[in-house]
Design a protein around this motif. Sequence first.
Motif, PDB file in Angstrom:
ATOM      1  N   UNK A 223      -4.960  -9.024   2.698  1.00  0.00           N
ATOM      2  CA  UNK A 223      -4.361  -7.923   1.930  1.00  0.00           C
ATOM      3  C   UNK A 223      -3.050  -7.529   2.593  1.00  0.00           C
ATOM      4  N   UNK A 224      -2.074  -7.155   1.771  1.00  0.00           N
ATOM      5  CA  UNK A 224      -0.766  -6.737   2.277  1.00  0.00           C
ATOM      6  C   UNK A 224      -0.538  -5.277   1.906  1.00  0.00           C
ATOM      7  N   UNK A 225      -0.246  -4.450   2.916  1.00  0.00           N
ATOM      8  CA  UNK A 225       0.012  -3.032   2.722  1.00  0.00           C
ATOM      9  C   UNK A 225       1.519  -2.809   2.690  1.00  0.00           C
ATOM     10  N   UNK A 226       1.968  -1.954   1.790  1.00  0.00           N
ATOM     11  CA  UNK A 226       3.400  -1.686   1.625  1.00  0.00           C
ATOM     12  C   UNK A 226       3.833  -0.641   2.644  1.00  0.00           C
ATOM     13  N   UNK A 227       4.748  -1.019   3.539  1.00  0.00           N
ATOM     14  CA  UNK A 227       5.146  -0.110   4.616  1.00  0.00           C
ATOM     15  C   UNK A 227       5.907   1.112   4.087  1.00  0.00           C
ATOM     16  N   UNK A 228       6.393   1.043   2.829  1.00  0.00           N
ATOM     17  CA  UNK A 228       7.145   2.162   2.256  1.00  0.00           C
ATOM     18  C   UNK A 228       6.219   3.248   1.721  1.00  0.00           C
TER      19      UNK A 228
END
Length: 349
Positions: A223-228
């Motif tokens: 899973x990829x989390x959005x740093x923004x």
Amino acid sequence: MDTPETMRAVRIAGHGGPEVLERAEVAVPAPQAGEVLVRVAAVALNNTDLWTREGAYGRPDDPKALSGWRGPIGFPRIQGADVAGRVVAVGPDVDGGLAGRRVVVDPAIYDTEGPDANPVGLMGSERDGGYAEYVTAPAARVHDVTDSPLTDDQLATLPTAYGTALGMIERGRLREGETVLVSGASGGVGIALIQIARARGARVLAISSGSKTDAVREAGAHEVLDRARDIAGQLRAAAPDGIDVALDVVAGELVGDGLPLLREGGRWVVAGALGGYDVAFDVRRLYLHNAQVIGSAMHTPTHFALLMDLARRGEIQPVVAAAYPLDRAAEAQEELARRAHVGKIVLRP
């Protein structure tokens, strides 16, 4: 094999911006006792190149002091820690069988000779590095990868990024089945962390920005989390039971926000400060949950030997974002600083 008397190199004569990188014609170094001479096929760029050039490391007594990796730099200095190439000459007391072999150089300068030694210096900082046609290295730090299926460009990406990643994973004692958080996931160390953690059987949650999400997922992130967006909120949703290990090259506010999300006995491993070195966290979340914050600088000789085994078997696939000729080193460093790429940037002398 005949070697010329002089070579092209790029070096710094002081701390500053990309403009301090100067092209020079210098003498080819002669291998001393216990050393070899390597003709450089490719040299990879790292954040440490930027920070060494800028003098951004500070000193224990003065965090804002201009300093190299572990103290004052001896100028002029040829940069470049990550070298892949061929051995073209050996110094006294070195096995002549190394000549002609394709090699990767372990760039660390260690505090002792043992297998678990700590790095206290770095090629390209405390001794001349690979922004040149030739470089010398201790024979004990040269690893034969002649039979590796990886290209020279790919091999050059391994020492600092993958060495740092493997050091973090080993010091964090990451085990199969654990959930791991990777920050700065699109960078060289981040991609390496994802690939190695995934190969170990961990569930990988990665923090990146929108445009790089697909590449980070392709590297193996589950899973990829959005740093923004709200990282802590996304983390709670992705891992309701918490995370076992954080592999962090960002630090800054992420440490304080993320530490409460560690499971009992969790480990937070820090190997960079892209988000800031001044960190605050609730210490109760540390001691009440038997958590650990672990500093990790590069690798040990044991870690590096493990990495070279992976390279010989082709069990990792480094991502090369771009390749530049040596005389465009300043341009390459500027691209690295923009952080718009995924993977590693290399120079080809």
